[in-house]
Design an enzyme around this catalytic site. Sequence first.
Site, PDB file in Angstrom:
ATOM      1  N   ASP A  24      79.406 -30.228 -31.895  1.00 27.44           N
ATOM      2  CA  ASP A  24      79.038 -30.586 -33.267  1.00 27.44           C
ATOM      3  C   ASP A  24      79.771 -29.734 -34.287  1.00 27.44           C
ATOM      4  O   ASP A  24      79.470 -29.795 -35.479  1.00 27.44           O
ATOM      5  CB  ASP A  24      77.530 -30.419 -33.465  1.00 27.44           C
ATOM      6  CG  ASP A  24      77.054 -28.999 -33.166  1.00 27.44           C
ATOM      7  OD1 ASP A  24      77.475 -28.442 -32.143  1.00 27.44           O
ATOM      8  OD2 ASP A  24      76.265 -28.452 -33.955  1.00 27.44           O
ATOM      9  N   TYR A 143      67.859 -19.038 -33.328  1.00 25.77           N
ATOM     10  CA  TYR A 143      68.619 -17.793 -33.379  1.00 25.77           C
ATOM     11  C   TYR A 143      67.921 -16.760 -34.255  1.00 25.77           C
ATOM     12  O   TYR A 143      67.187 -17.113 -35.184  1.00 25.77           O
ATOM     13  CB  TYR A 143      70.012 -18.040 -33.949  1.00 25.77           C
ATOM     14  CG  TYR A 143      70.901 -18.884 -33.080  1.00 25.77           C
ATOM     15  CD1 TYR A 143      71.744 -18.303 -32.141  1.00 25.77           C
ATOM     16  CD2 TYR A 143      70.918 -20.270 -33.197  1.00 25.77           C
ATOM     17  CE1 TYR A 143      72.577 -19.069 -31.342  1.00 25.77           C
ATOM     18  CE2 TYR A 143      71.739 -21.052 -32.404  1.00 25.77           C
ATOM     19  CZ  TYR A 143      72.561 -20.450 -31.479  1.00 25.77           C
ATOM     20  OH  TYR A 143      73.391 -21.209 -30.682  1.00 25.77           O
ATOM     21  N   LYS A 173      67.459 -22.858 -27.085  1.00 24.67           N
ATOM     22  CA  LYS A 173      68.749 -22.192 -26.970  1.00 24.67           C
ATOM     23  C   LYS A 173      68.758 -20.974 -27.878  1.00 24.67           C
ATOM     24  O   LYS A 173      68.290 -21.038 -29.021  1.00 24.67           O
ATOM     25  CB  LYS A 173      69.865 -23.157 -27.392  1.00 24.67           C
ATOM     26  CG  LYS A 173      71.240 -22.523 -27.580  1.00 24.67           C
ATOM     27  CD  LYS A 173      72.242 -23.573 -28.051  1.00 24.67           C
ATOM     28  CE  LYS A 173      73.605 -22.979 -28.327  1.00 24.67           C
ATOM     29  NZ  LYS A 173      74.604 -24.004 -28.715  1.00 24.67           N
TER      30      LYS A 173
END
Length: 264
Positions: A24, A143, A173
């Site tokens: 992406d 994150y 993730k």
Amino acid sequence: MNTGIAARLDRIGRDGRFVIVPMDHGITLGAVRGLKNIESTIDAVTRGGADAVLTQKGIAPRVHPNKNDAGYIVHLNASTTIGPDANDKRMTGTVEEAIRAGADAVSFHINVGSNYEPKQITELSEVTSKADKFGMPVLAMSYARGPDVDEHDAENLGHAVRLAEEVGADVVKTAYSGDSDSFEHVVESTRLPVVIAGGAPEGDEATLDAVRGAMDAGAAGVSIGRSVFQHDNPKAIARAVSGVVHDDLSAEDALAEVGLLANA
């Protein structure tokens, strides 16, 4: 977990482990090497062993003819590196659009600790609620990023992955903490499958060592982009990563098996 989510998770992974190649980056970085002819890259990484590829919704027509029966994930937010703040991810798609694009899952990026965290928490929660109605899995790219936030600190990463579970994601993730011992805390912070990001390419050996360390800590796999799709031989590096994740190979053995050890 409903039946649809379970079935679709099987399409983007194998036996609860995942080798995902996100591509992406065309929004974030532009048409960089590996993405101009994205068709050939998708063909290469999926023939190499990637379980799924990930793009923005507009790339879907270029994905399906070339993914060799691998899974497909549509990403739902983005920013650019030339904009005022790359942490300010904005919505680029919906769950319904991802379904129409033939996706097996959706993904959403959140920067925990950034100035945009509150809005991104709300948006991720809305995505998980909508996706659950359609039996669509959500991969949360969670994150630890923001002012004075250590992006690789295990405590911060543990908080980020737990947040993803708390708001209803199915897979999470995050960044790798740098060593297996500290990453155990990250994996233990959630019951979700945890996959690690790749970050900026640092060479084959560094990539595979990180994958091996994460797997030893109990991770469920990887979601590695540039180190795979910008590799001189994306098929080979995808196969090496798959060897560590799915076949429990050492980093050295995985690289040797695909003929990349001399270039590590």
